[in-house]
Design a protein around this motif. Structure first.
Motif, PDB file in Angstrom:
ATOM      1  N   ASP A 193     -10.723   6.709  -5.671  1.00  0.00           N
ATOM      2  CA  ASP A 193     -11.077   5.695  -3.856  1.00  0.00           C
ATOM      3  C   ASP A 193     -11.862   4.725  -5.243  1.00  0.00           C
ATOM      4  OD1 ASP A 193     -10.351   7.197  -2.925  1.00  0.00           O
ATOM      5  OD2 ASP A 193     -12.292   8.510  -2.288  1.00  0.00           O
ATOM      6  N   ARG A 245      -1.625  11.711   3.001  1.00  0.00           N
ATOM      7  CA  ARG A 245      -3.181  10.791   2.586  1.00  0.00           C
ATOM      8  C   ARG A 245      -3.647   9.898   3.750  1.00  0.00           C
ATOM      9  NH1 ARG A 245      -5.785  12.066  -1.870  1.00  0.00           N
ATOM     10  NH2 ARG A 245      -4.742  13.582  -3.449  1.00  0.00           N
ATOM     11  N   ARG A 255      -6.432  10.042   6.356  1.00  0.00           N
ATOM     12  CA  ARG A 255      -7.450   9.260   6.261  1.00  0.00           C
ATOM     13  C   ARG A 255      -7.778   8.896   7.849  1.00  0.00           C
ATOM     14  NH1 ARG A 255      -6.325   6.809   2.111  1.00  0.00           N
ATOM     15  NH2 ARG A 255      -7.580   8.001   0.763  1.00  0.00           N
ATOM     16  N   ARG A 299      -9.539  11.299   9.821  1.00  0.00           N
ATOM     17  CA  ARG A 299     -10.330  11.556   9.547  1.00  0.00           C
ATOM     18  C   ARG A 299     -10.591  13.563   9.778  1.00  0.00           C
ATOM     19  NH1 ARG A 299     -14.400   7.542  13.270  1.00  0.00           N
ATOM     20  NH2 ARG A 299     -13.873   6.099  12.520  1.00  0.00           N
TER      21      ARG A 299
END
Length: 595
Positions: free
Chosen positions: A375, A539, A543, A546
């Motif tokens: 990240d 991914r 994302r 959520r």
């Protein structure tokens, strides 16, 4: 010397112990023990239990065996059951400790034979020394940074760095000491700390009891006009905490400033409150309100504080003091928290490398911190036989895995690899490695795991090729090593072959393992996916939807104060890789699945 702690025979425990010695059936004794009230924080004796629990009292009066069990237990109740070593408690004396108190040995540790309370009553100094992994993390991070900045000193970092506080306010607290939990992160985001004082308050407040003050604390922090004091004398004491009582030192100061207690007297009341000595505290209320001539305490009345106001203040202190945190402790933690946050903010690679090294034995935490590195835009470089040290290290391209992360690789062997590499240069190939490392602690399991983890990828050979030949190469290197050690040359030695050399084992022409197979190998040998992750392709979708991370759910439920984001009975949508599953029939004949 360290301090001994005594486990005493409490009501339930002593009944069970006596029942066992009397050879009574465990189930019967257990039923009797469970009838004794078990109230956290309250000391229930067997006499209390007989008075409070009618079913137990009736059983005691009509069953001779139960009467003998409880009578015997009452004679033993409160006596020491076992002795153990206080984890952090140390007694410090001017002269050798044995001149003051008797000593004993618990295993190899010298301990005082008196407990903590007795030692304090004798006037001896007891100190608690807490070991913090995070101090090692900071020291390791400093050493990594010194490779680029030799003059760097942790003590020189600024105390009020705006970027560090912005990072905390944004909830980027993963890896920050004391701030990692979901609940703490939430308070951090809500308060938006601006200085060490704010971090100190967060650490002190986020505990059972003080947590109830958090909403008021946050509201007053952002709206100073809402801060209210029950009396003007409280303002200088509580202004730093927006009108809320947060620390034990504030309790002491209130007794001193409002009622004229000495610091020593105030501290004794603080201790009585923390241990909920009700009788002592009710007596102390009168002294707080109206004074005590014998102890030279003036009381609030002598300072012009109305009785109703004084009663209100005493009630607030009484309700809170059991949980109030020691500010000196909280400040120490806050400084370490700030330093770890500063390092994460400004020297992210060095800090995350040190952090990863510190949690190598916890694959869940390693995986979590690796996600944090991703990240932050930091690449995690796979283990490499020519570049990796034992620990995680910083390179221009990112953070390099340490060899110690690979299973079945001993530290002694890793040190030998590093020493050989430094003395004779990089390893050119697997045969070159085996030849040079022959005679060390190298074995087939270690070599196979190095290959499967990708540590030889940089030599240009495929993992599939190396897996095919590594046993032959290792055997050839070991045989050559034995011959060299023996130094024997028989009559025909000059003409006979000495066997195949490690370098003579050729790589077979076979295709490489698939990406999925390589990732599976990495997971098996390090507990982690290194060259990629089976979820990489999903991914962005995860994302966008959520979907919570499983690690975050587990972390939330493992919090000391219970979950804050999730709850039992809640339905969740999860995304992940199913590594195993099994079904089981329950007692009710329904089918249960473990995934």
């Amino acid at each position: 010397a360290q301090i001994v702690t005594f486990g005493t025979m409490a009501a339930r425990g002593v009944v069970r112990d006596v029942g066992r010695v009397m050879n009574l059936p465990y189930a019967e004794v257990d039923q009797i023990a469970k009838q004794i009230p078990n109230s956290p924080g309250a000391h229930i004796t067997l006499a209390d239990a007989l008075r409070l629990t009618k079913s137990l009292s009736d059983l005691y009066n009509r069953d001779e065996t139960v009467k003998r069990l409880i009578d015997t237990a009452q004679m033993l109740e409160g006596m020491p059951r076992n002795a153990s070593t206080h984890a952090a408690g140390v007694v410090i004396t001017k002269r050798p400790v044995y001149e003051y108190v008797p000593l004993a040995k618990n295993d190899d540790i010298v301990v005082c034979q008196y407990g903590m309370v007795t030692l304090e009553e004798l006037g001896l100094l007891k100190m608690d020394f807490l070991a913090l992994r995070n101090l090692t993390v900071l020291e390791d991070a400093v050493q990594l940074l010194k490779e680029q900045q030799p003059d760097f000193r942790l003590a020189d970092i600024p105390e009020e760095d705006p970027e560090t506080y912005e990072m905390l306010a944004a909830g980027k607290t993963s890896g920050v000491f004391q701030m990692e939990s979901t609940g703490m992160t939430g308070v951090c985001v809500g308060l938006r700390p601006r200085n060490i004082e704010d971090i100190t308050a967060i650490i002190a407040l986020y505990r059972p009891g003080p947590m109830d003050s958090i909403p008021q604390f946050l509201e007053c922090a952002h709206n100073p006009e809402k801060v209210k004091y029950d009396h003007p004398l409280l303002e200088p004491i509580l202004s730093n905490t927006y009108g809320c009582i947060v620390y034990q030192e504030q309790v002491i100061k209130i007794f001193q400033e409002l009622a004229g207690y000495s610091l020593g007297q105030a501290d004794m009341v603080r201790r009585a409150m923390s241990k909920k000595k009700v009788k002592d505290l009710e007596k102390e209320r009168e002294a707080f309100l109206h004074g005590d001539e014998k102890r030279n305490i003036q009381g609030c009345a002598a300072r012009g504080i109305p009785e109703g106001t004084a009663q209100l203040i005493y009630d607030k202190i009484y309700d809170f003091a059991e949980y109030a945190f020691n500010k000196a402790h909280a400040v120490s933690y806050a400084v370490v928290a700030y330093q770890t946050a500063y390092f994460k903010c400004h020297y992210t690679r060095e800090y995350m490398a040190a952090l990863l090294t510190s949690v190598l034995d916890n694959s869940d935490k390693v995986a979590g911190y690796i996600n944090e590195c991703r990240d932050c835009g930091i690449a995690l470089l796979p283990p490499d036989i020519n570049r990796s040290l034992d620990r995680f290290t910083v390179e221009e391209g990112g953070i390099r895995f340490g060899l110690v992360a690979i299973k079945n690789i001993g530290r002694g062997f890793i040190q030998a690899v590093m020493k050989e590499r430094e003395a004779s240069g990089l390893f050119r190939s697997l045969p070159d490695f085996c030849r040079r490392m022959a005679g060390s602690d190298m074995n087939k399991r270690a070599l196979e795991n190095l290959i499967r983890a990708g540590a030889f990828d940089s030599t240009g050979a495929r993992r599939s090729q190396l897996i095919q030949i590594y046993e032959k190469v290792l055997d050839a290197a070991a045989a050559r090593q034995r011959q060299n050690l023996e130094g024997q040359l028989d009559f025909f030695g000059m003409s006979q072959s000495r066997g195949q050399a490690a370098e003579d084992v050729h790589l077979p022409d076979i295709p490489e393992f698939t990406a999925q197979e390589r990732m599976t190998m990495e997971k098996e040998t390090t507990g982690l996916y290194l060259s990629g992750h089976p979820m990489d392709a999903y991914r962005d979708i995860v994302r966008r939807l959520r979907v919570p991370q499983i690690g975050k759910v587990l972390e939330d439920f493992n919090q000391e104060n219970g979950p804050t984001r999730f709850a039992d009975g809640q339905y969740l949508t999860l995304a992940g890789v199913v590594t195993s599953s099994k079904t089981k029939t329950t007692k009710n004949n329904s089918l249960m699945a473990y995934v």
